[in-house]
Design a protein around this motif. Structure first.
Motif, short mmCIF file in Angstrom:
data_model
loop_
_atom_site.label_atom_id
_atom_site.label_comp_id
_atom_site.label_asym_id
_atom_site.label_seq_id
_atom_site.Cartn_x
_atom_site.Cartn_y
_atom_site.Cartn_z
N MET A 52 0.81 -1.21 0.00
CA MET A 52 0.00 0.00 0.00
C MET A 52 0.84 1.26 0.00
SD MET A 52 -2.97 -0.98 2.74
CE MET A 52 -1.80 -1.50 4.01
N THR A 53 2.17 1.10 -0.25
CA THR A 53 3.07 2.23 0.03
C THR A 53 4.26 2.20 -0.91
OG1 THR A 53 2.48 2.04 2.37
CG2 THR A 53 4.42 3.34 1.85
N PHE A 54 4.75 3.39 -1.30
CA PHE A 54 6.08 3.51 -1.89
C PHE A 54 6.78 4.68 -1.22
CE2 PHE A 54 3.04 5.50 -4.83
CZ PHE A 54 3.55 6.78 -4.98
N SER A 55 8.09 4.51 -1.01
CA SER A 55 8.81 5.51 -0.22
C SER A 55 10.27 5.60 -0.62
CB SER A 55 8.71 5.19 1.28
OG SER A 55 9.41 4.00 1.57
N ILE A 56 10.91 6.67 -0.16
CA ILE A 56 12.33 6.89 -0.35
C ILE A 56 12.93 7.41 0.96
CG2 ILE A 56 11.77 9.17 -1.36
CD1 ILE A 56 14.46 9.03 -2.85
N ALA A 57 14.06 6.84 1.34
CA ALA A 57 14.88 7.37 2.43
C ALA A 57 16.20 7.78 1.81
CB ALA A 57 15.11 6.31 3.51
N ALA A 58 16.69 8.98 2.15
CA ALA A 58 17.84 9.48 1.42
C ALA A 58 18.68 10.44 2.25
CB ALA A 58 17.39 10.19 0.13
N ARG A 59 19.92 10.63 1.80
CA ARG A 59 20.88 11.55 2.41
C ARG A 59 21.43 12.45 1.32
NH1 ARG A 59 26.55 10.96 2.43
NH2 ARG A 59 27.64 12.18 4.03
N CYS A 60 21.58 13.74 1.63
CA CYS A 60 22.26 14.67 0.74
C CYS A 60 23.74 14.66 1.07
CB CYS A 60 21.70 16.08 0.90
SG CYS A 60 22.59 17.31 -0.08
N ALA A 61 24.56 14.21 0.13
CA ALA A 61 25.99 14.09 0.38
C ALA A 61 26.66 15.44 0.59
CB ALA A 61 26.65 13.36 -0.79
N GLU A 62 26.07 16.51 0.04
CA GLU A 62 26.68 17.84 0.14
C GLU A 62 26.38 18.50 1.48
OE1 GLU A 62 25.65 20.29 -3.14
OE2 GLU A 62 26.50 18.92 -4.64
N THR A 63 25.18 18.34 1.98
CA THR A 63 24.76 19.08 3.18
C THR A 63 24.66 18.20 4.42
OG1 THR A 63 22.40 18.71 2.77
CG2 THR A 63 23.42 20.64 1.72
N GLY A 64 24.58 16.89 4.25
CA GLY A 64 24.36 16.00 5.38
C GLY A 64 22.91 15.90 5.82
N MET A 65 22.00 16.55 5.11
CA MET A 65 20.58 16.41 5.42
C MET A 65 20.12 14.98 5.17
SD MET A 65 18.68 19.73 3.79
CE MET A 65 19.19 21.41 4.11
N PHE A 66 19.11 14.57 5.94
CA PHE A 66 18.43 13.31 5.69
C PHE A 66 16.96 13.59 5.44
CE2 PHE A 66 22.02 11.94 8.32
CZ PHE A 66 22.48 10.83 7.60
N GLY A 67 16.34 12.72 4.66
CA GLY A 67 14.92 12.89 4.41
C GLY A 67 14.23 11.60 4.05
N VAL A 68 12.93 11.59 4.27
CA VAL A 68 12.06 10.48 3.89
C VAL A 68 10.83 11.07 3.22
CG1 VAL A 68 10.70 8.51 4.69
CG2 VAL A 68 12.82 9.10 5.86
N ALA A 69 10.41 10.45 2.12
CA ALA A 69 9.13 10.80 1.49
C ALA A 69 8.38 9.51 1.22
CB ALA A 69 9.34 11.58 0.21
N VAL A 70 7.06 9.57 1.36
CA VAL A 70 6.25 8.35 1.29
C VAL A 70 4.85 8.69 0.83
CG1 VAL A 70 5.68 8.59 3.75
CG2 VAL A 70 5.47 6.35 2.66
N SER A 71 4.21 7.74 0.13
CA SER A 71 2.82 7.91 -0.27
C SER A 71 2.13 6.56 -0.18
CB SER A 71 2.72 8.45 -1.70
OG SER A 71 1.37 8.73 -2.04
N SER A 72 0.81 6.59 0.05
CA SER A 72 0.05 5.36 0.27
C SER A 72 -1.42 5.57 0.01
CB SER A 72 0.25 4.87 1.71
OG SER A 72 -0.52 3.72 1.98
#
Length: 224
Positions: free
Chosen positions: A1-21
């Protein structure tokens, strides 16, 4: 019921997750990130505790592969779960249990992990990884592009109704925690529009938290 991404920005060190369902308020259960530590998506018959536990293990020094190994060995009901992990060095790892729903798939690369279940096409996660790899700019922009690529590749087998995005960086709270908790329209498009509105204000909100005396005008009645 879901697709998502977990990721890191190599330049800034930010982390993020995006998801939809297709489920309501998916980000409230599935998106987990901690500044300086990592990003985790916990989905498919979701156990939010897995996201918290994964971040705790990352904070103790485990890498993404080690985290997945610990969860597989110790957490109950892992046959039902999907867990995506990205660590502070950009390592990525994914667990997809054999009882994940419908067509499920996963894909990963350095700094990014994508996965989904009840998908219209098994190529959706790879399309997300490819889009993230091609993208540039703010991590939020890149996460949105990956989610849009998921839709273009087929997305979920049925209509999706909620979406969310969490971003962390050099402060202890999420600098963005945006959610479309339910809509009959496209929640990814709604999330993209919300990010477009929020992005120009992000730095102001961080400044107001750190030192209100340095913040720009709030533009509201009573603002001196």
């Amino acid at each position: 019921m879901t697709f998502s991404i977990a990721a890191r920005c190599a330049e800034t060190g930010m982390f993020g997750v995006a998801v939809s369902s297709s489920s309501p308020a998916v980000a409230a259960r599935c998106a987990h990130a901690r500044a300086g530590v990592g990003a985790v998506a916990s989905q498919n018959v979701t156990d939010p505790a897995l996201g918290v536990r994964a971040l705790d293990l990352l904070q103790l020094g485990a890498g993404a592969e080690q985290v997945i190994g610990v969860l597989r060995g110790a957490a109950p009901h892992m046959a039902f779960r999907q867990v995506l992990v990205v660590d502070a060095l950009g390592g990525s790892a994914i667990h997809s249990g054999p009882r994940a729903l419908g067509i499920w798939a996963e894909a990963r690369a350095e700094n990014v992990a994508c996965g989904g279940n009840l998908l219209a096409d098994p190529g959706v996660p790879q399309a997300m990884v490819d889009a993230f790899g091609r993208s540039q700019g703010h991590l939020g922009d890149r996460l949105i592009q990956a989610m849009q690529a998921a839709l273009e590749a087929g997305g979920e087998a049925g209509p999706v109704h909620s979406a969310g995005m969490m971003i962390v960086r050099d402060v202890s709270w999420p600098v963005a925690d945006l959610r479309i908790d339910w809509t009959e329209d496209c929640p990814v498009a709604g999330l993209a529009a919300l990010w477009t509105r929020y992005k120009p204000l992000l730095e102001d909100y961080v400044t107001r938290a750190r030192d209100p005396s340095l913040a720009p005008s709030y533009g509201v009645p009573g603002d001196l």
